[in-house]
Write a protein that holds these residues in place. Structure first.
Motif, short mmCIF file in Angstrom:
data_model
loop_
_atom_site.label_atom_id
_atom_site.label_comp_id
_atom_site.label_asym_id
_atom_site.label_seq_id
_atom_site.Cartn_x
_atom_site.Cartn_y
_atom_site.Cartn_z
N ARG A 1 1.14 72.02 118.54
CA ARG A 1 -0.15 71.32 118.42
C ARG A 1 -0.83 71.65 117.09
N LYS A 2 -0.71 72.89 116.65
CA LYS A 2 -1.27 73.27 115.34
C LYS A 2 -0.55 72.55 114.22
N ILE A 3 0.76 72.44 114.33
CA ILE A 3 1.53 71.72 113.31
C ILE A 3 1.09 70.25 113.28
N ALA A 4 0.98 69.65 114.46
CA ALA A 4 0.56 68.25 114.53
C ALA A 4 -0.84 68.05 113.98
N ALA A 5 -1.69 69.06 114.11
CA ALA A 5 -3.06 68.96 113.61
C ALA A 5 -3.17 69.35 112.14
N GLY A 6 -2.05 69.75 111.53
CA GLY A 6 -2.07 70.12 110.12
C GLY A 6 -2.66 71.48 109.87
N GLU A 7 -2.63 72.37 110.86
CA GLU A 7 -3.25 73.68 110.72
C GLU A 7 -2.28 74.78 110.30
#
Length: 72
Positions: A16-22
């Protein structure tokens, strides 16, 4: 013949962090993101402290409006 490494499924919070660009790829991108957050919070004063090229410490303090409890 070389053994092909297994594909491991990432934990949900990680993808989810990867998908959010975090995901952070270098310390400078951490500083950029935190300074942008400060500016979004209408900060007039921003202090940045970095130790060991960001490997040991990256600290950004500002006088921005902060985050509302309802937005947490």
């Amino acid at each position: 013949m070389e053994k092909i490494p297994r594909i491991n499924i990432l934990p949900e919070d990680v993808y989810r962090k990867i998908a959010a660009g975090e995901v952070v790829d270098r310390p400078s991108s951490v500083v950029k993101e935190l300074v942008e957050n400060s500016l979004d919070a209408q900060a007039k004063k921003i202090e940045i402290h970095i130790r060991s090229a960001g490997k040991e410490l990256i600290s950004v303090k500002d006088d921005g409006v902060g985050i509302y409890v309802e937005d947490m």
